[in-house]
Design a protein around this motif. Structure first.
Motif, mmCIF file in Angstrom:
data_model
loop_
_atom_site.group_PDB
_atom_site.id
_atom_site.type_symbol
_atom_site.label_atom_id
_atom_site.label_comp_id
_atom_site.label_asym_id
_atom_site.label_seq_id
_atom_site.Cartn_x
_atom_site.Cartn_y
_atom_site.Cartn_z
ATOM 1 N N ALA A 27 40.313 29.377 41.904
ATOM 2 C CA ALA A 27 41.085 30.524 42.389
ATOM 3 C C ALA A 27 42.512 30.100 42.725
ATOM 4 O O ALA A 27 42.747 28.943 43.088
ATOM 5 N N SER A 81 44.810 31.833 38.391
ATOM 6 C CA SER A 81 43.388 31.516 38.581
ATOM 7 C C SER A 81 42.746 31.276 37.218
ATOM 8 O O SER A 81 43.118 31.911 36.226
ATOM 9 N N SER A 137 45.598 37.588 40.736
ATOM 10 C CA SER A 137 44.968 36.314 40.342
ATOM 11 C C SER A 137 45.757 35.518 39.311
ATOM 12 O O SER A 137 45.175 34.674 38.628
#
Ligand SMILES: Cc1ncc(COP(=O)(O)O)c(C=O)c1O
Length: 377
Positions: free
Chosen positions: A284, A166, A163
């Protein structure tokens, strides 16, 4: 179909800037040990995510291992982990001979269910640490999870391997826990060919991680060791790739988001297909775009994967939850709800797959993938 261009799930995308840092290291004959690229990559990554300290390591898994050690986990301790994730999230619990307890996913984000975590603390209030992953780039409910960890005095480790970039409630993922982990392996949003980063505001912790990762050599003229050490540091060449890649992270994130939005649009009229959820509190990086097929659909995820493969297009199953892995068979698993007669994570695994999410996909590539899937329904 032979002769057609191979479309990848998520392959490295070099931007040409990496080579300058590598050439500099060659020119100065400083490919090892450590060096300027390592120091700068740590500073640049820390500044990007908004944290004070970072240690560049040879893998995200190494960073997770050192995070578990920094959390003070010792043999026999209970450590909670996301269940629906890759095995690297929780294997370091076993490296330290501690006991993993797996926490089911929630349907909203596919990440660790805060309710199940709460339930887990009722059963094991002594749990030492919690490792929470942000699956496929979607942030978990990190503020709630962090509050629950604080309430029970457990150390939160954020596995942000998937991630990087994000954002959740205005903060980058990877900085919610006491320790955060990123991966730069070959299929991640940015890659160094292989590598990882441990981040924290705990200055002493990061210093300790650097010490452990360079064989725990005591600061003496001769080789003196009081603690077990590891060879976990990142090389100056690898860090050079990372410095170049980091400059494209925002652009790559936008491209990944575009891929996700393209799939959303292509499948919006197909009732049997649902996209992986995004967390409305965050943004995201859409590292991988995934779908689930509604219960009752006569097409199975394997059918879609086989069809794509026959067209030279790579896809892959959803991670098989850790509570279903033979390695972790003996471990406790906490769930608070079920879907289609199984846990939430198992249901996502049964019905889901990851679609090609390669930054280099052209609009034609996307159309090709989407049409093949549309025609199946
Ligand atoms: C969720 C998750 N955690 C940890 C890792 C491990 O990172 P690495 O491959 O850099 O060791 C990965 C990826 O490989 C991952 O997807």
């Amino acid at each position: 179909m032979t002769g057609t261009k191979r479309i990848y799930l998520s392959s490295p995308t070099l931007n040409g800037k990496e080579i300058g840092y590598i050439e500099e290291a060659f020119r100065e004959n400083w490919i090892a040990p450590l060096g300027k690229n390592v120091d700068e990559f740590e500073k640049e990554l820390a500044a990007y995510v908004g944290i004070n300290y970072a240690a560049a390591l040879c893998a995200g898994t190494a960073a997770l291992h050192l995070a578990v050690k920094l959390a003070g986990v010792t043999p026999g301790d209970i450590v909670f982990s996301s269940s629906l994730t890759f095995a690297a999230t929780c294997n370091p619990i076993l490296y330290e001979k501690a006991k993993p307890v797996f926490i089911d996913a929630e349907p909203d984000t596919w990440n660790m269910s805060p309710e199940a975590l709460h339930e887990a603390f009722q059963k094991y209030p002594q749990a030492k640490a919690v490792i929470v992953a942000n699956l496929y780039g979607t942030p978990a409910k990190l503020d709630e999870i962090s509050r629950i960890c604080d309430e029970y005095g457990a150390v939160m480790i954020e596995d942000a391997a998937e991630s990087l970039g994000s954002v959740y409630r205005g903060k980058q993922t990877g900085i919610y826990g006491k320790y955060g982990v990123f991966s730069f392996n070959g299929n991640k949003i940015i890659t160094t060919s292989g590598g990882g980063m441990l981040v924290s505001n705990d200055e002493e912790g990061i210093k300790k991680a650097r010490f452990w990762s360079t064989q725990s050599r005591e600061p003496m003229r001769h080789y003196e060791h009081k603690e077990v050490g590891y060879n976990y540091r990142m090389s100056n060449i690898v860090a050079g790739i990372g410095r170049g890649q980091l400059q494209s992270l925002e652009e790559y994130k936008r491209k990944k988001q575009k891929i996700y939005n393209s799939y959303c649009k292509a499948f919006e009229k197909i009732e049997e297909i649902r996209m992986n959820p995004l967390n409305p509190g965050g943004e995201a990086n859409n590292w991988l775009s995934c779908i689930t097929l509604e219960k009752g659909s006569c097409i199975r995820p394997e059918d879609v994967m086989e069809k794509l493969e026959s067209e030279n297009i790579e896809s892959r199953p959803i991670w098989k939850p850790m509570n279903l892995q033979p390695l972790y068979r003996e471990c406790d698993f906490i769930q608070v709800e079920s879907r289609n007669g199984v846990s939430v994570g198992e249901d996502i695994f049964n019905r889901g797959l990851c679609l090609p999410s390669d930054i280099k996909n052209t609009e034609d590539d996307m159309e090709r993938i989407e049409e093949i899937i549309q025609e199946m329904f």
